[in-house]
Design a protein around this motif. Structure first.
Motif, PDB file in Angstrom:
ATOM      1  N   ASP A 667       0.822  -1.209   0.000  1.00 39.38           N
ATOM      2  CA  ASP A 667       0.000   0.000   0.000  1.00 39.38           C
ATOM      3  C   ASP A 667       0.859   1.262   0.000  1.00 39.38           C
ATOM      4  N   LEU A 668       1.963   1.219   0.752  1.00 37.60           N
ATOM      5  CA  LEU A 668       2.850   2.382   0.780  1.00 37.60           C
ATOM      6  C   LEU A 668       3.444   2.671  -0.596  1.00 37.60           C
ATOM      7  N   VAL A 669       3.879   1.632  -1.265  1.00 39.46           N
ATOM      8  CA  VAL A 669       4.460   1.807  -2.600  1.00 39.46           C
ATOM      9  C   VAL A 669       3.412   2.353  -3.568  1.00 39.46           C
ATOM     10  N   GLU A 670       2.213   1.803  -3.521  1.00 41.56           N
ATOM     11  CA  GLU A 670       1.164   2.246  -4.436  1.00 41.56           C
ATOM     12  C   GLU A 670       0.746   3.681  -4.144  1.00 41.56           C
ATOM     13  N   TRP A 729     -10.884  -2.233  -9.937  1.00 44.30           N
ATOM     14  CA  TRP A 729     -11.032  -3.379  -9.022  1.00 44.30           C
ATOM     15  C   TRP A 729     -10.368  -3.064  -7.695  1.00 44.30           C
ATOM     16  N   ARG A 730      -9.214  -2.398  -7.747  1.00 45.67           N
ATOM     17  CA  ARG A 730      -8.504  -2.037  -6.518  1.00 45.67           C
ATOM     18  C   ARG A 730      -9.350  -1.079  -5.683  1.00 45.67           C
ATOM     19  N   ILE A 732     -12.736  -0.827  -5.597  1.00 43.91           N
ATOM     20  CA  ILE A 732     -13.853  -1.565  -4.981  1.00 43.91           C
ATOM     21  C   ILE A 732     -13.338  -2.509  -3.906  1.00 43.91           C
ATOM     22  N   GLU A 733     -12.202  -3.141  -4.140  1.00 41.91           N
ATOM     23  CA  GLU A 733     -11.616  -4.047  -3.145  1.00 41.91           C
ATOM     24  C   GLU A 733     -11.315  -3.291  -1.860  1.00 41.91           C
ATOM     25  N   ASN A 734     -10.722  -2.096  -1.980  1.00 38.73           N
ATOM     26  CA  ASN A 734     -10.418  -1.309  -0.779  1.00 38.73           C
ATOM     27  C   ASN A 734     -11.693  -0.921  -0.034  1.00 38.73           C
ATOM     28  N   LEU A 735     -12.763  -0.573  -0.787  1.00 42.34           N
ATOM     29  CA  LEU A 735     -14.026  -0.230  -0.127  1.00 42.34           C
ATOM     30  C   LEU A 735     -14.592  -1.433   0.627  1.00 42.34           C
ATOM     31  N   PHE A 736     -14.608  -2.598  -0.016  1.00 38.90           N
ATOM     32  CA  PHE A 736     -15.162  -3.780   0.633  1.00 38.90           C
ATOM     33  C   PHE A 736     -14.287  -4.224   1.797  1.00 38.90           C
ATOM     34  N   ASN A 737     -12.948  -4.106   1.675  1.00 34.42           N
ATOM     35  CA  ASN A 737     -12.054  -4.433   2.803  1.00 34.42           C
ATOM     36  C   ASN A 737     -12.334  -3.498   3.971  1.00 34.42           C
ATOM     37  N   ILE A 802      -6.025   5.584  -1.126  1.00 38.48           N
ATOM     38  CA  ILE A 802      -5.691   4.994  -2.426  1.00 38.48           C
ATOM     39  C   ILE A 802      -6.944   4.918  -3.302  1.00 38.48           C
ATOM     40  N   ALA A 803      -8.061   4.519  -2.707  1.00 40.17           N
ATOM     41  CA  ALA A 803      -9.298   4.403  -3.471  1.00 40.17           C
ATOM     42  C   ALA A 803      -9.724   5.757  -4.038  1.00 40.17           C
TER      43      ALA A 803
END
Length: 833
Positions: A667-670, A729-730, A732-737, A802-803
């Protein structure tokens, strides 16, 4: 010896060569000037020919003849549909209607009747008409004659009651008490009354006083008499003019008017073969057969015509005149398009046709001449530049070129004055002995000569500019340094006072000086013997003040423009200070300092941001290598058959923490890549609903572990957007996480998908947070900010940041809403077909 001869021969050849070039270019220059003058003359001939052949006349008997040039658009059409014809026919129609009205006024049985009478009471206003139940009759001929010479009045003196009483012979209503109050406030007083002369007598032979009962009614009748005389004289003048203009031998306009009924029917016409006994069919066929016609019936309100006129364009004029006509009046007006008479319509028709035939050729010749004139203009200037580049500058200048420019201009003005005087006298003498046609050739030749002279002078001044000799040795150049030094000295002193003085003092002192100066010269303008000088001084002063105010406003405009540029991110922009003064200079300098300060701050901020991004990237990279080793060794330990439960527990903790550290590092890199812009998007058309459904399937088991029930409201039809599938996708994945980690167990999660009227699709997710949300919503998208203030959960605080950033990079909108423990996130994208 031989070498010297060769050298001299070479010099002679060189001089001859340059002389040939000089003579060649000079001859070419004047040949081109003559040719350009010819083109200019052709342009003038085309223009004046167009004006002469295109003049069409609008004949109005009540006014001077006016002229008009038809447009090229009109010339392409039919004459009878043109504005020229329309205006002609409109004027003729209005004049004929007025003519019929005047015939009714001055004629009896179709002939002028000087014994016809008018009733003076018809000219009295409605408010005063009830005072007269009798007629006051005068002959029309007398009234016209009196109106032409002007009505004379004189004061009549009354010294007794009887004289005053006897003057008003028509049932006087005066009483002795009224007369006492009016005339005899003191004994022996004389009363005077403004009266008509005794020569103005009615058909009964009485003066105006005979019909008045008192002074009030006399004044009413007097005003009516003056109005009637002036009106009748004016109408009679127009009547005679119309009678002459609309005689059959003078015009192609034909008319027939029928008014009244029975034995009182009135009929006027200038058409042979048409009488008051003619049937309506014969009248109709006769007038329609003439070409252009117009018909109006007051009884049936029929309006027929085949001209460009419409009833609305003349209805007010018709109605105003027909009010005085009989109620069943009808009017036929026509233009005989065979043109048996050479009138305004015939001449206009010929001019229109001639102009339409000649105009294309005139336009073509004029356009080609204009192109040739402009082309030669640049050719002669280039020729002069060529002479400047190939000749000795000093030798190519003539004695006239070396004259001071002021003397040269004075000579030019004198030449123009002599040309105007001499040519005016010549033209005047030629016009006496020559016809209009033969007179054109001398006029064209004079124009040609004038153009040669004017262009020669013009290119002489152009040559001065090219040779940089325009102001050299001029009188102005000799005295300019003195005035410049004086001007610079005064300017320096003024700006010193202007820049250093207090703004309030400076403003009021300048304003008071301006008022005093204006007041003084305004007084001089009205009371001096030279008002022109005062006006010039006032004008120059006010223009100078206006220029100064304009300059100050320009400086303010530049400052505001600089502020806008700095505000829009152009921190390198600097306002030019050279022409600034006073508080504008201080303000501009301050704005420049602010811009430099903001630029330095932004540079430092960008540098710090880059350093932080670089630090995060480097540290994350350094962590990944040992972290990978840790994960691998933990995986190896998990594969060993270890029976000790305590050791297994330690290995499980190591595995969990290493995986969490791996996620945090990723996450830090992104986040670092996104903030530094070091990320590439690959946009594609994708089904947003399908992507959401797949994501829900991926998280179905995880949501079940926490007892989270997802309630959806998603349309069944596909909704397409342009986005990067992996990056979306990233998001939506972050929202669901985030929901999986922070939602309250055993609650519902609401997922909606809506379309608005702007073709945007919005996905919103709502859930109940298990932790108290005591921070602003906008802070949740900042990096390393978590809703769990105690930071006891396994989140990194980077997911929502990120999202949000990935959504914005894909041209979407990301919003968070908090209301108590309710947590809501919405992302919006524009849809595509």
């Amino acid at each position: 010896m031989g070498n010297n001869k060769k050298k001299r021969k070479s010099e002679v050849n060189s001089v001859g060569f340059f002389t040939k070039i000089k003579n060649s270019l000079l001859v070419r220059k004047y040949a081109l000037i003559v040719l350009q003058s010819l083109f200019a003359t052709l342009i003038g001939v085309c223009f004046f020919s167009y004006r002469a052949s295109g003049v069409l006349y609008i004949n109005d008997a009540s006014a001077e003849v006016t002229s008009e040039i038809p447009s090229l658009e009109q010339l392409r059409g039919d004459y009878y549909e043109s504005e020229i014809f329309k205006k002609n026919f409109l004027h003729a129609t209005e004049n004929l209607i007025s003519y019929v009205y005047f015939r009714d006024e001055f004629e009896t049985k179709g002939e002028y009747d000087p014994e016809k009478t008018i009733d003076l009471t018809d000219y009295i206003s409605e408010s005063d008409a009830d005072k007269f139940d009798y007629s006051v009759l005068y002959n029309i001929a007398d009234m016209v004659r009196w109106g032409q010479g002007g009505i004379e009045t004189k004061y009549r003196t009354f010294s007794t009651i009887e004289e005053y009483y006897d003057y008003f012979e028509y049932g006087s209503t005066l009483t002795g008490t009224d007369i006492d109050k009016l005339m005899y406030a003191s004994p022996g007083k004389v009363y005077m009354l403004n009266c008509l002369g005794d020569r103005y007598v009615s058909t009964e032979g009485y003066t105006l006083g005979h019909y008045a009962s008192n002074e009030e009614t006399y004044d009413i009748l007097l005003n009516a008499f003056i109005t009637a005389a002036e009106t009748l004289y004016h109408d009679h003048t127009l009547y005679l003019s119309y009678k002459e203009n609309y005689d059959t031998e003078k015009t192609n306009m034909r008319y027939a008017y029928t008014g009244g009924s029975g034995s009182f029917k009135t009929f006027y016409t200038n058409v042979d073969g048409i009488t008051d006994k003619s049937s309506p069919e014969k009248k109709r066929d006769t007038f329609k057969g003439m070409g252009k016609y117009l018909y109006y019936s007051q009884k049936s309100l029929d309006f027929l015509n085949n001209t460009p006129l419409e009833y609305g364009e003349i209805k007010d004029y018709i109605n105003s005149r027909f009010i005085d006509f009989k109620s069943d009046a009808e009017f036929w007006i026509a233009l005989d398009t065979e043109f048996p008479v050479d009138d305004v319509f015939a001449s206009n028709y010929r001019a229109f046709k001639n102009t339409a035939a000649y105009i294309p050729w005139l336009v073509l010749v004029g356009a080609l001449s204009l192109i040739g004139f402009v082309g030669l203009f640049f050719g002669i200037i280039l020729n002069e530049k060529k002479r400047y580049e190939t000749e000795d500058h000093e030798k190519s200048l003539t004695d006239f070129d070396r004259l001071p420019i002021e003397v040269s201009l004075l000579f030019f003005i004198l030449m123009v004055f002599i040309l105007i005087i001499s040519e005016t006298m010549l033209v005047w003498n030629l016009s006496i002995f020559m016809s209009d046609t033969s007179f054109n050739l001398p006029s064209i030749m004079l124009l040609f000569v004038d153009m040669i002279i004017l262009l020669s002078f013009f290119y002489g001044y152009v040559k001065r500019v090219i040779y940089k000799n325009f102001w050299e040795q001029s009188i102005t150049s000799l005295i300019a340094p003195f005035f410049k030094r004086y001007y610079d000295r005064m300017k320096k002193r003024w700006w010193f006072f202007y820049d250093d003085s207090n703004i309030i003092v400076r403003t009021w002192v300048t304003y008071l000086l301006f008022l005093v100066f204006n007041a003084f010269w305004a007084l001089m303008l009205f009371f001096s013997n030279h008002p022109i000088i005062s006006f010039i001084v006032l004008f120059v002063l006010d223009m100078a003040v206006g220029f100064l105010m304009s300059e100050r406003n320009r400086q303010r405009r530049d400052i505001v423009a600089g502020i806008h540029k700095i505000n829009n991110g152009d921190y390198d922009y600097q306002i030019e200070l050279k022409k600034m003064h006073g508080e504008n200079l201080a303000l501009a300098d301050a704005v420049n300092d602010i811009g430099r300060g903001i630029k330095d701050a932004v540079d430092i901020s960008i540098k710090d941001e880059k350093l932080k991004a670089s630090l995060i990237t480097n540290v994350s990279h350094d962590i990944k290598t040992p972290l990978t080793s840790i994960i691998n060794y933990v995986d190896l330990l998990k594969r060993e058959n270890i029976d000790d439960e305590k050791v297994k527990k330690y290995i499980a903790v190591l595995d969990e923490k290493s995986q969490r550290l791996k996620t945090l590092t990723f996450d830090l890199v992104e986040a670092s890549k996104i903030s530094s812009g070091n990320i590439t998007m690959e946009f594609a058309r994708l089904n947003f609903i399908e992507l959401i459904s797949q994501s829900m399937g991926e998280f179905e088991e995880k949501f079940a572990e926490r007892g989270l029930t997802v309630v959806t409201d998603i349309p069944k039809t596909p909704v397409f957007i342009m986005a990067d599938p992996g990056r979306l996708w990233r998001v939506i994945e972050n929202l669901f996480n985030n929901i999986f980690k922070y939602a309250l167990e055993n609650t519902r999660v609401y997922l909606d998908l809506t379309l608005d009227t702007d073709n945007n699709v919005t996905m919103s997710v709502k859930n109940i947070s298990k932790q108290q949300l005591n921070i602003p919503a906008e802070e949740l998208t900042e990096r390393f900010i978590r809703g769990d203030v105690s930071r006891s959960t396994e989140g990194s605080g980077l997911g929502l940041s990120i999202a949000k950033n990935l959504t914005i990079l894909q041209n979407g909108e990301f919003n968070i809403f908090l209301e108590g423990d309710l947590f809501k996130v919405s992302i919006t994208f524009p849809t595509v077909e």
